[in-house]
Design a protein around this motif. Structure first.
Motif, short mmCIF file in Angstrom:
data_model
loop_
_atom_site.label_atom_id
_atom_site.label_comp_id
_atom_site.label_asym_id
_atom_site.label_seq_id
_atom_site.Cartn_x
_atom_site.Cartn_y
_atom_site.Cartn_z
N ALA A 1 7.94 11.26 -23.57
CA ALA A 1 9.20 10.50 -23.58
C ALA A 1 9.62 10.11 -22.18
CB ALA A 1 10.30 11.31 -24.27
N ALA A 2 9.19 10.84 -21.19
CA ALA A 2 9.53 10.50 -19.80
C ALA A 2 8.94 9.15 -19.41
CB ALA A 2 9.03 11.59 -18.85
N HIS A 3 7.97 8.66 -20.18
CA HIS A 3 7.32 7.38 -19.89
C HIS A 3 7.78 6.27 -20.84
CE1 HIS A 3 4.85 9.55 -17.09
NE2 HIS A 3 4.51 10.39 -18.04
N ALA A 4 8.82 6.54 -21.61
CA ALA A 4 9.31 5.52 -22.55
C ALA A 4 9.79 4.28 -21.79
CB ALA A 4 10.46 6.10 -23.38
N HIS A 5 9.52 3.14 -22.40
CA HIS A 5 10.05 1.87 -21.89
C HIS A 5 11.15 1.47 -22.86
CE1 HIS A 5 10.19 -2.07 -20.02
NE2 HIS A 5 10.06 -2.62 -21.22
N ALA A 6 12.37 1.85 -22.56
CA ALA A 6 13.50 1.66 -23.48
C ALA A 6 14.71 1.06 -22.78
CB ALA A 6 13.85 2.99 -24.13
N PRO A 7 14.54 -0.11 -22.13
CA PRO A 7 15.65 -0.68 -21.38
C PRO A 7 16.77 -1.25 -22.26
CG PRO A 7 13.80 -2.20 -21.40
CD PRO A 7 13.33 -0.91 -22.03
N TYR A 8 16.52 -1.46 -23.54
CA TYR A 8 17.51 -2.09 -24.41
C TYR A 8 18.33 -1.06 -25.18
CZ TYR A 8 14.37 -5.71 -22.97
OH TYR A 8 13.61 -6.53 -22.18
N SER A 56 -6.80 19.34 -29.15
CA SER A 56 -6.30 18.42 -28.14
C SER A 56 -5.03 17.72 -28.65
CB SER A 56 -7.37 17.38 -27.76
OG SER A 56 -7.68 16.56 -28.88
N ILE A 57 -4.32 17.10 -27.74
CA ILE A 57 -3.06 16.45 -28.08
C ILE A 57 -3.11 15.00 -27.60
CG2 ILE A 57 -0.57 16.41 -27.64
CD1 ILE A 57 -0.66 19.46 -27.52
N VAL A 58 -2.70 14.10 -28.46
CA VAL A 58 -2.57 12.67 -28.15
C VAL A 58 -1.09 12.36 -28.17
CG1 VAL A 58 -3.08 10.33 -28.95
CG2 VAL A 58 -4.82 12.13 -29.18
N THR A 59 -0.60 11.65 -27.15
CA THR A 59 0.83 11.38 -27.07
C THR A 59 1.13 9.88 -27.10
OG1 THR A 59 0.83 11.38 -24.65
CG2 THR A 59 1.30 13.49 -25.76
N GLY A 60 2.40 9.59 -27.29
CA GLY A 60 2.88 8.22 -27.22
C GLY A 60 4.36 8.22 -26.91
N ALA A 61 4.84 7.12 -26.36
CA ALA A 61 6.26 6.93 -26.07
C ALA A 61 6.67 5.57 -26.62
CB ALA A 61 6.52 7.00 -24.57
N ASN A 62 7.95 5.43 -26.94
CA ASN A 62 8.39 4.14 -27.44
C ASN A 62 8.28 3.08 -26.36
OD1 ASN A 62 10.69 5.66 -26.37
ND2 ASN A 62 12.07 4.13 -27.23
N PHE A 63 8.01 1.85 -26.81
CA PHE A 63 7.84 0.71 -25.92
C PHE A 63 8.63 -0.45 -26.50
CE2 PHE A 63 5.95 -3.09 -24.22
CZ PHE A 63 5.74 -2.76 -22.89
N GLU A 64 9.79 -0.72 -25.89
CA GLU A 64 10.66 -1.78 -26.39
C GLU A 64 10.26 -3.12 -25.80
OE1 GLU A 64 14.55 1.04 -27.14
OE2 GLU A 64 14.67 -0.49 -25.58
N ASN A 65 10.72 -4.17 -26.47
CA ASN A 65 10.41 -5.53 -26.08
C ASN A 65 11.68 -6.35 -26.18
OD1 ASN A 65 9.42 -8.42 -26.76
ND2 ASN A 65 7.57 -7.36 -26.07
N ALA A 66 11.83 -7.35 -25.31
CA ALA A 66 13.02 -8.20 -25.35
C ALA A 66 13.16 -8.88 -26.72
CB ALA A 66 12.96 -9.25 -24.24
N SER A 67 12.06 -9.12 -27.38
CA SER A 67 12.08 -9.59 -28.77
C SER A 67 12.04 -8.32 -29.62
CB SER A 67 10.86 -10.47 -29.05
OG SER A 67 10.84 -10.84 -30.41
N TYR A 68 13.22 -7.80 -29.95
CA TYR A 68 13.37 -6.46 -30.50
C TYR A 68 12.38 -6.10 -31.61
CZ TYR A 68 17.85 -6.41 -27.98
OH TYR A 68 18.81 -6.46 -27.01
N GLY A 69 12.09 -7.02 -32.47
CA GLY A 69 11.18 -6.74 -33.59
C GLY A 69 9.77 -6.38 -33.16
N LEU A 70 9.43 -6.68 -31.93
CA LEU A 70 8.09 -6.37 -31.42
C LEU A 70 8.00 -4.99 -30.77
CD1 LEU A 70 7.11 -9.82 -29.88
CD2 LEU A 70 6.59 -8.91 -32.16
N SER A 71 9.11 -4.27 -30.74
CA SER A 71 9.12 -2.93 -30.15
C SER A 71 8.25 -1.97 -30.93
CB SER A 71 10.56 -2.40 -30.09
OG SER A 71 11.33 -3.20 -29.22
#
Length: 148
Positions: free
Chosen positions: A15-22, A37-52
């Motif tokens: 989560a420390a790497h989330a791209h959540a400016p909106y 093993s562990i695979v991770t992910g963080a949210n990635f927002e987009n200016a076109s909200y539906g593409l987040s």
């Protein structure tokens, strides 16, 4: 089986790497794989909200891209509002949104598992654990199409 607290810790690190400016709401997800093993992910927002992209979707897509979709055995998720420095905060555990529950279900059914889903907060020790079937009862998925 890895301790749920270890998955939550990995999700917090992601989560420390989330791209959540909106939304200013960071989410991290961690998948425990069959080999430990562990695979991770963080949210990635987009200016076109539906593409987040949600963190859970990012993590599952990463596992799939590595040919490991059927190897997921558990998932941990955290989320919290970002402070002025962009650090997730909050002590209330969050659970996957409805879309993510469906994406998790796809992976779970492909792997033939009712995955444990561990929900934590950005801060603190509170963890709520569920089976995916509790979060998404009577789910539609690959088995309904004769796949899996």
């Amino acid at each position: 089986m890895t301790d749920p607290a270890q998955l939550i810790a990995a999700a917090r690190a992601a989560a420390a790497h989330a791209h959540a400016p909106y939304s200013r709401f960071a989410v991290g997800a961690a998948l425990l794989m069959e080999d430990g093993s562990i695979v991770t992910g963080a949210n990635f927002e987009n200016a076109s909200y539906g593409l987040s992209l949600c963190a859970e979707t990012v993590a599952i897509a990463s596992a799939s891209a590595a040919g490991r979709l059927r190897q997921i055995v558990a998932i941990g998720v955290i989320g919290g509002a970002m402070d002025a420095e962009g650090i997730p905060t909050g002590t209330t555990p969050v659970s996957p949104c409805g879309r993510c529950r469906q994406v998790i279900n796809e992976a779970a059914q492909m792997g033939g598992r009712d995955l444990p889903v561990h929900c934590g907060a950005a801060e603190g020790d509170a963890i709520r654990s569920y089976r995916l079937s509790e979060l998404l009862p009577d789910a539609f998925g690959p088995a309904d199409l004769g796949i899996g």
